[in-house]
Write an enzyme that holds these catalytic residues in place. Structure first.
Site, PDB file in Angstrom:
ATOM      1  N   TYR A   1       3.788   5.076  -7.400  1.00 18.05           N
ATOM      2  CA  TYR A   1       4.788   5.223  -7.225  1.00 18.05           C
ATOM      3  C   TYR A   1       5.036   5.838  -8.750  1.00 18.05           C
ATOM      4  O   TYR A   1       4.124   5.740 -10.426  1.00 18.05           O
ATOM      5  CB  TYR A   1       5.803   3.961  -7.229  1.00 18.05           C
ATOM      6  CG  TYR A   1       5.919   2.999  -7.936  1.00 18.05           C
ATOM      7  CD1 TYR A   1       4.613   2.354  -8.067  1.00 18.05           C
ATOM      8  CD2 TYR A   1       6.947   2.618  -9.249  1.00 18.05           C
ATOM      9  CE1 TYR A   1       4.505   1.204  -9.588  1.00 18.05           C
ATOM     10  CE2 TYR A   1       6.561   1.482 -10.444  1.00 18.05           C
ATOM     11  CZ  TYR A   1       5.466   0.623 -10.144  1.00 18.05           C
ATOM     12  OH  TYR A   1       5.706  -0.200 -10.926  1.00 18.05           O
TER      13      TYR A   1
ATOM     14  N   ARG B   1       1.635  11.578 -13.835  1.00 15.71           N
ATOM     15  CA  ARG B   1       1.179  10.677 -13.958  1.00 15.71           C
ATOM     16  C   ARG B   1       0.850  10.142 -12.513  1.00 15.71           C
ATOM     17  O   ARG B   1       0.075   9.929 -12.229  1.00 15.71           O
ATOM     18  CB  ARG B   1       1.750   9.629 -14.939  1.00 15.71           C
ATOM     19  CG  ARG B   1       1.132   8.211 -14.868  1.00 15.71           C
ATOM     20  CD  ARG B   1       1.952   6.996 -15.737  1.00 15.71           C
ATOM     21  NE  ARG B   1       3.343   7.100 -15.105  1.00 15.71           N
ATOM     22  CZ  ARG B   1       3.838   5.931 -15.880  1.00 15.71           C
ATOM     23  NH1 ARG B   1       3.538   5.832 -16.981  1.00 15.71           N
ATOM     24  NH2 ARG B   1       5.418   5.748 -15.984  1.00 15.71           N
TER      25      ARG B   1
ATOM     26  N   ARG C   1      -3.729  -0.895  12.832  1.00 15.64           N
ATOM     27  CA  ARG C   1      -4.427  -1.055  11.546  1.00 15.64           C
ATOM     28  C   ARG C   1      -6.032  -1.459  11.425  1.00 15.64           C
ATOM     29  O   ARG C   1      -6.400  -1.275  11.673  1.00 15.64           O
ATOM     30  CB  ARG C   1      -4.029  -3.079  11.334  1.00 15.64           C
ATOM     31  CG  ARG C   1      -3.976  -3.469  10.081  1.00 15.64           C
ATOM     32  CD  ARG C   1      -3.982  -4.510  10.120  1.00 15.64           C
ATOM     33  NE  ARG C   1      -3.458  -4.966   8.712  1.00 15.64           N
ATOM     34  CZ  ARG C   1      -4.203  -6.075   8.236  1.00 15.64           C
ATOM     35  NH1 ARG C   1      -5.837  -5.787   8.930  1.00 15.64           N
ATOM     36  NH2 ARG C   1      -5.416  -6.234   7.700  1.00 15.64           N
TER      37      ARG C   1
ATOM     38  N   LYS D   1      -0.896   3.855 -10.993  1.00 13.35           N
ATOM     39  CA  LYS D   1       0.377   3.161 -10.520  1.00 13.35           C
ATOM     40  C   LYS D   1       1.178   2.832  -9.604  1.00 13.35           C
ATOM     41  O   LYS D   1       1.206   3.466  -8.584  1.00 13.35           O
ATOM     42  CB  LYS D   1       1.633   3.761 -11.420  1.00 13.35           C
ATOM     43  CG  LYS D   1       2.689   3.016 -12.239  1.00 13.35           C
ATOM     44  CD  LYS D   1       3.604   3.918 -12.948  1.00 13.35           C
ATOM     45  CE  LYS D   1       5.202   3.261 -12.931  1.00 13.35           C
ATOM     46  NZ  LYS D   1       5.683   2.420 -13.326  1.00 13.35           N
TER      47      LYS D   1
ATOM     48  N   GLU E   1      -1.281  -6.248 -21.552  1.00 14.99           N
ATOM     49  CA  GLU E   1       0.862  -5.884 -21.295  1.00 14.99           C
ATOM     50  C   GLU E   1       1.517  -6.710 -20.839  1.00 14.99           C
ATOM     51  O   GLU E   1       1.299  -7.610 -20.731  1.00 14.99           O
ATOM     52  CB  GLU E   1       0.278  -4.062 -20.405  1.00 14.99           C
ATOM     53  CG  GLU E   1      -0.124  -4.284 -19.063  1.00 14.99           C
ATOM     54  CD  GLU E   1       0.109  -3.367 -18.357  1.00 14.99           C
ATOM     55  OE1 GLU E   1       0.809  -1.968 -18.956  1.00 14.99           O
ATOM     56  OE2 GLU E   1      -0.690  -2.916 -17.657  1.00 14.99           O
TER      57      GLU E   1
END
Ligand code: PMP
Length: 295
Positions: free
Chosen positions: A39, A58, A106, A155, A193
Site C-alpha cells: 500500500y 516506492r 486457500r 510497504k 523506526e
C-alpha cells in the site's frame, strides 16, 4: 483520530469508480487470507499531491519486493487525481492498495504470474488543509520490540506487528510505538523506526536517524526532512543507528510520516530534553510544511 470515508464516498476499484459501500473483495482474495499486498498513502494539499513520483517509485519497489508484476503503477496518479475531483476534495490522504487477487482455494503457494489478477484500490480520506502556522501535537513514545520481518523496506499490508505495537503504545497513554531490535550478528539493540513513522533524534545540534538500509521503511517524509535539514537549516545529518539510551539522552525526539512531523516529549515516561517540543524539531516542521505548501 483518522477521518472516516464519507458515507457517500466513491473509490476507484481496478480503474473504475464505485460507491465505497459496493466495493467488495472475494473471501479468497490473497490480500485477505495472507496479507499478500502492499500500500501507499499520498497527501493531497489544495488539490495537488505531495511527492507523487517518490510514492509511485516506492509502490513499484514494494511490488517488486513481493514479486507482484504487471501492475500499471503510473495509473495510480491519474486514478487519484480523478478520485479527488469526483469526491470534490482538495485536501485528503489518498490510500492505494494492491493485493494479489482471488486465487481460488486457500493455498500458500502463489499462483503462476499468468493466473494472478491483482486488485488495485484507491480511497480518499478527507483531511484538514496543511496550515503554515499549525501547532504540533507533542506526545509520548513507548519502546517495543521490533518483531517484524527483515524486509521492512516493503510497504506491506502485513501490519499486525505495527498494529499491536501502536495499540500497546496507545494503551500506555502514548502517541507512537518506537521499535527497537537487535539485528542478526549484533549484540546491541537499536531503535529502528516508529510503528508508522520514522524516528529522529537531535543531539548537540545534529540530527540522527536510522539508515535507510532495509530495516526501516524508507519514509518519503524522512527523505524530505533529511534534505531540508541539510539544505534549509545547514544541519549535520547522521544516518546511523542509535540505541534507546542515546534516544533518552537526546535533546529532542520527533517522528514523521506523510501526514505529520510531531515531537515526542517523553519516551517510556522519561522526559526528553526539557520536556517541551524542541527548537530544531519546530524549525524542521516549519520547513517541511513550507515544502508541502510550495510543491
Ligand atoms: N515507517 C513506517 C513503518 C511507516 O508505516 C510509515 C508510514 N506508512 C513511515 C515510516 C513513514 O513513511 P512516509 O513518510 O512515506 O509516510
Amino acid at each position: 483520530m483518522p477521518t472516516p470515508l464519507p458515507p457517500d464516498a466513491t473509490v476507484v476499484f481496478n480503474g473504475e469508480f464505485r460507491p465505497a459501500a459496493d466495493a467488495r473483495y472475494a473471501l479468497e482474495e490473497r490480500g485477505v487470507l495472507f496479507a499478500d499486498g502492499v500500500y501507499e498513502v499520498v497527501r493531497y494539499d489544495r488539490g495537488r499531491p505531495f511527492a507523487m513520483q517518490p510514492h509511485l517509485d516506492r509502490l513499484a519497489h514494494s511490488l517488486d519486493g513481493i514479486g507482484l508484476n504487471g501492475v500499471d503503477v503510473e495509473a495510480f496518479h491519474a486514478w487519484s487525481d480523478a478520485l479527488m475531483q469526483r469526491n470534490h476534495l482538495t485536501d485528503a490522504k489518498v490510500y492505494w492498495q494492491v493485493t494479489r487477487g482471488d486465487a481460488g482455494p486457500r493455498d500458500f503457494f502463489m499462483p503462476p504470474p499468468e493466473d494472478q489478477h491483482a486488485n488495485c484500490v484507491v480511497m480518499a480520506y478527507p483531511a484538514a488543509p496543511v496550515a503554515r502556522g499549525s501547532v504540533p501535537t507533542p506526545g509520548g513514545g513507548l519502546i517495543v520490540e521490533d518483531c517484524r520481518w527483515t524486509k521492512c523496506w516493503i510497504k506491506s499490508l502485513m501490519l499486525q506487528p505495527a498494529s499491536m505495537a501502536k495499540t500497546a503504545a496507545k494503551n500506555a497513554g502514548c502517541v507512537e510505538a518506537i521499535f527497537e531490535r537487535a539485528k542478526p550478528g549484533t549484540h546491541e539493540s537499536h531503535i529502528t523506526e516508529g510503528g508508522s513513522t520514522n524516528v529522529f533524534i537531535v543531539r548537540d545540534g545534529e540530527l540522527h536517524t536510522h539508515p535507510n538500509d532495509g530495516w526501516i521503511l524508507g519514509g518519503i517524509t524522512r527523505d524530505v526532512i533529511v534534505q531540508s535539514a541539510r539544505d534549509d537549516l545547514g544541519l549535520t545529518v547522521r544516518e546511523a543507528c542509535f540505541t534507546a539510551e542515546e534516544l533518552f539522552a537526546a535533546d529532542e525526539v520527533f517522528v514523521c510520516s506523510t501526514t505529520q512531523l510531531n515531537p515526542l516529549v517523553t519516551v517510556n515516561q522519561r522526559r526528553i530534553g526539557d520536556g517541551q517540543p524542541g527548537k530544531t524539531t519546530l524549525q524542521l516542521r516549519r520547513s517541511y510544511l513550507e515544502r508541502v505548501l510550495a510543491d
